[in-house]
Enzyme design. Structure first.
Site, PDB file in Angstrom:
ATOM      1  N   ASP A  40       0.841  -1.186   0.000  1.00  0.00           N
ATOM      2  CA  ASP A  40       0.000   0.000   0.000  1.00  0.00           C
ATOM      3  C   ASP A  40       0.882   1.244   0.000  1.00  0.00           C
ATOM      4  O   ASP A  40       2.002   1.224   0.517  1.00  0.00           O
ATOM      5  CB  ASP A  40      -0.903  -0.025   1.237  1.00  0.00           C
ATOM      6  CG  ASP A  40      -1.962   1.053   1.199  1.00  0.00           C
ATOM      7  OD1 ASP A  40      -1.661   2.193   1.637  1.00  0.00           O
ATOM      8  OD2 ASP A  40      -3.074   0.771   0.747  1.00  0.00           O
ATOM      9  N   SER A  61      -9.347   6.447  -8.664  1.00  0.00           N
ATOM     10  CA  SER A  61      -9.440   7.082  -9.980  1.00  0.00           C
ATOM     11  C   SER A  61     -10.809   7.692 -10.263  1.00  0.00           C
ATOM     12  O   SER A  61     -11.103   8.023 -11.412  1.00  0.00           O
ATOM     13  CB  SER A  61      -9.111   6.059 -11.070  1.00  0.00           C
ATOM     14  OG  SER A  61     -10.040   4.991 -11.055  1.00  0.00           O
ATOM     15  N   SER A  65      -5.060  14.668 -13.896  1.00  0.00           N
ATOM     16  CA  SER A  65      -6.352  14.425 -14.538  1.00  0.00           C
ATOM     17  C   SER A  65      -6.954  15.721 -15.052  1.00  0.00           C
ATOM     18  O   SER A  65      -6.711  16.806 -14.501  1.00  0.00           O
ATOM     19  CB  SER A  65      -7.313  13.789 -13.527  1.00  0.00           C
ATOM     20  OG  SER A  65      -8.629  13.721 -14.045  1.00  0.00           O
ATOM     21  N   ASN A  66      -7.770  15.587 -16.076  1.00  0.00           N
ATOM     22  CA  ASN A  66      -8.552  16.746 -16.546  1.00  0.00           C
ATOM     23  C   ASN A  66      -9.484  17.263 -15.459  1.00  0.00           C
ATOM     24  O   ASN A  66      -9.926  18.405 -15.511  1.00  0.00           O
ATOM     25  CB  ASN A  66      -9.334  16.370 -17.805  1.00  0.00           C
ATOM     26  CG  ASN A  66     -10.452  15.381 -17.570  1.00  0.00           C
ATOM     27  OD1 ASN A  66     -11.624  15.735 -17.463  1.00  0.00           O
ATOM     28  ND2 ASN A  66     -10.116  14.101 -17.490  1.00  0.00           N
ATOM     29  N   HIS A  67      -9.750  16.445 -14.437  1.00  0.00           N
ATOM     30  CA  HIS A  67     -10.650  16.883 -13.371  1.00  0.00           C
ATOM     31  C   HIS A  67      -9.988  17.891 -12.432  1.00  0.00           C
ATOM     32  O   HIS A  67     -10.674  18.477 -11.583  1.00  0.00           O
ATOM     33  CB  HIS A  67     -11.191  15.681 -12.620  1.00  0.00           C
ATOM     34  CG  HIS A  67     -12.041  14.813 -13.499  1.00  0.00           C
ATOM     35  ND1 HIS A  67     -13.246  15.225 -14.006  1.00  0.00           N
ATOM     36  CD2 HIS A  67     -11.830  13.562 -14.001  1.00  0.00           C
ATOM     37  CE1 HIS A  67     -13.761  14.274 -14.770  1.00  0.00           C
ATOM     38  NE2 HIS A  67     -12.918  13.252 -14.776  1.00  0.00           N
ATOM     39  N   TYR A  70     -11.613  14.172  -5.827  1.00  0.00           N
ATOM     40  CA  TYR A  70     -10.635  13.508  -6.696  1.00  0.00           C
ATOM     41  C   TYR A  70      -9.841  14.535  -7.496  1.00  0.00           C
ATOM     42  O   TYR A  70      -8.598  14.498  -7.528  1.00  0.00           O
ATOM     43  CB  TYR A  70     -11.366  12.548  -7.645  1.00  0.00           C
ATOM     44  CG  TYR A  70     -10.517  12.042  -8.777  1.00  0.00           C
ATOM     45  CD1 TYR A  70      -9.494  11.119  -8.559  1.00  0.00           C
ATOM     46  CD2 TYR A  70     -10.727  12.496 -10.079  1.00  0.00           C
ATOM     47  CE1 TYR A  70      -8.707  10.668  -9.604  1.00  0.00           C
ATOM     48  CE2 TYR A  70      -9.947  12.044 -11.124  1.00  0.00           C
ATOM     49  CZ  TYR A  70      -8.936  11.134 -10.886  1.00  0.00           C
ATOM     50  OH  TYR A  70      -8.154  10.691 -11.918  1.00  0.00           O
TER      51      TYR A  70
END
Length: 272
Positions: free
Chosen positions: A52, A76, A112-114, A141
């Site tokens: 982990d 994700s 990420s595009n987020h 996220y």
């Protein structure tokens, strides 16, 4: 910087990690795989580590002796803040601390595009979205990806660790929504982009968007191309069937009007 011989691939059991562990060896890499779930050995795999991101000793061992890290591990999609905090924020910090301690000098971070999800999508003759657009995360996220980009900048400035942060769109064998026609990255182009990010002669922290050369592209791929990325795929062959099934995007719908798609709804829908 010449292409690294051995890279640590975190999140190797995930969807994107599974695609990349099959494709990256053809670009000349030996893979050391890390995931909290068991991963099968395979061609081009040097070693498999089951651990982990909270296990700092295991992370030190995992990064020891590698030439670079491709960091895909973490949650994700949207989740509770506590889960995002542990996996995406604390986990990414733990990885960078291991990288710093072991003297690794190149990380490719799956952003990420987020991270910029509430940016309005281009319409008509609007210009493509640049990497310099203000960050506007659409979820916890997306917020974690903003943190990762800032952490990469800190470790570049403070410790000399070079990072390429790739704001990934949607990397699947085929797009499944009309929105995805604009942000889709084929697995083969994903491997090309990660190879370019791992081997480009850039220093400091570099941010690029990650997608194929889609006809309906929303963002500027010039920074990715500057790394040596040459996308070869386009989502357009999938367009007619998806539009016939789902219809065109509606600018009045928040899930269609913003870059982050359905993540920009309340509560967010989990289409990535």
């Amino acid at each position: 910087m010449s292409a690294p011989r051995t890279i640590l691939l975190t999140g190797a059991a995930g969807g994107l990690g599974t695609l990349m562990r099959d494709l990256l060896p053809a670009h000349g890499y030996r893979l050391r795989l890390l995931d909290m779930r068991p991963v099968a050995d395979g061609p081009g795999v040097e070693r498999v580590i089951t651990a982990d991101l909270a296990d700092q000793d295991a992370l030190r061992e995992a990064v020891r002796g590698v030439d670079a890290v491709l960091h895909l591990a973490g949650i994700s999609k949207e989740s509770s803040f506590d889960r995002i905090l542990r996996a995406n924020i604390e986990g990414t910090y733990n990885l960078y601390e291991a990288v710093r301690a072991e003297g690794v000098r190149r990380v490719v971070f799956a952003s990420s595009n987020h991270a910029v999800g509430f940016t309005p999508r281009p319409q008509g003759d609007d210009p493509l979205i640049p990497v310099t657009t203000p960050r506007r995360p659409d979820t916890y996220y997306g917020l974690s990806k903003c943190f990762g980009e800032d952490l990469a900048q800190l470790y570049a400035d403070l410790h000399g660790i070079d990072t390429v942060s790739v704001r990934i769109g949607s990397c699947f064998p085929a797009p499944s929504t009309v929105r995805m026609l604009s942000v889709w990255m084929s697995p083969a182009d994903g491997a090309r982009l990660f190879h370019a990010a791992l081997s480009a002669g850039v220093s400091g922290h570099t941010v690029v968007y990650g997608s194929s050369a889609n006809t309906r592209l929303w963002w500027d791929l010039a920074p990715a191309r500057a790394l040596g990325y040459e996308p070869q795929d386009d989502s357009e062959p999938f367009a007619a069937a998806l539009i016939a099934e789902q219809g065109e995007l509606d600018p009045a719908n928040p899930a269609h009007a913003n870059l982050g798609g359905a993540f920009c709804t309340d509560p967010p829908q989990w289409e990535i």
